[in-house]
Design an enzyme around this catalytic site. Structure first.
Site, PDB file in Angstrom:
ATOM      1  CB  SER A  24      -0.878   0.011   1.258  1.00 49.55           C
ATOM      2  OG  SER A  24      -1.529   1.255   1.434  1.00 49.55           O
TER       3      SER A  24
ATOM      4  CE1 TYR B 187      -4.630  -2.364   4.771  1.00 54.69           C
ATOM      5  CE2 TYR B 187      -3.550  -0.241   4.442  1.00 54.69           C
ATOM      6  CZ  TYR B 187      -4.146  -1.378   3.928  1.00 54.69           C
ATOM      7  OH  TYR B 187      -4.255  -1.520   2.557  1.00 54.69           O
TER       8      TYR B 187
END
Length: 254
Positions: free
Chosen positions: A139, A152
């Site tokens: 990401s 995350y």
């Protein structure tokens, strides 16, 4: 990675980026196996998209990964690509243990242990194939942290370094390691995220990804233009400004 002629297993592809990629790869002449936890959803996808195969898998469960891997290889012994798509993203408040601990543990289990176990289930097989690809999914938040999602962010940073390390270990084999680095994309990864005007529309994201896969078959990272703002802040020397922009709800994915 070649754009066509592959047999690809995509765990975590019953919705969002995963399903959109599955359909895009199928359209380009690949055999695609969609993996997910919900049997009813898998049946719906198979009925709506003839030619897609489906396998039930819970990437948070080691036994489910092992069983699904055996099923996939039994039905598709020519499997030569894995896209480890499954992931969760949750807001956490680390100022209170009850505000983050369960979420953090679940995030690490799904986002880090899941891909590790998936790769472990297929890496030996892939080395028997003349040309194979392991695609990890990190990401932009692996490189610039979002205040609300510490676990995350950390899990995706771990996937980035895992990808870098595996690429070194598998050098000289037939297995390529490619890292997909998404920006914010309009999916249901978090509540309301599919309506976020600052996020990239899903169809635009997938179209750009497929174009990059086709034009850069030897790429180590698949980076759409929107993610480079987050990916290269430190290299550009404007990391602090990028962090501030992202966490000030400004348009960070430009």
């Amino acid at each position: 990675m070649d754009i066509t002629g592959n047999t690809i297993f995509i765990p975590g592809s019953t919705s969002g980026i995963g399903l959109a990629l599955a359909l895009a790869f199928q359209e380009r002449g690949n055999q695609v196996i969609v993996g997910g936890r919900r049997t009813a959803e898998l049946e719906r996808i198979a009925a709506a998209h003839p030619g897609l195969d489906t396998v039930r898998i819970d990437t948070a469960d080691p036994a489910s990964i092992a069983a699904a891997a055996a099923e996939v290889l039994d039905r598709h012994p020519d499997l030569n690509a894995l896209i480890a798509m499954a992931g969760i993203m949750r807001a956490e408040d680390w100022r209170r243990p009850e505000g983050f601990l369960a979420s953090a543990e679940a995030t690490v289990t799904t986002n880090v242990l899941g891909p590790i176990r998936l790769i472990g289930a297929f890496v030996e097989h892939f080395q028997t194939r003349p040309d194979a690809t392991i695609m990890t999914v990190s990401s932009g938040l692996a490189f610039t942290p979002l205040r609300a999602t510490p676990s995350y962010n950390a899990s995706k940073a771990a996937i980035h370094m895992l990808s870098e390390s595996l690429r070194l270990q598998l050098e000289g084999t037939s297995v390529r390691v490619v890292e997909l680095v998404p920006p914010s994309v309009r999916t249901e990864l978090m509540p309301g995220h599919s309506e976020d005007p600052h996020a990239l529309p899903l169809d635009e994201y997938v179209a750009e990804v497929m174009g990059l896969v086709e034009s850069q078959p030897d790429a180590k990272e698949i980076q759409v233009e929107r993610v480079k703002f987050l990916r290269y802040g430190e290299a550009r020397g404007d990391y602090d400004q990028v962090v501030a922009a992202l966490n000030g709800n400004e348009r960070a994915n430009r």
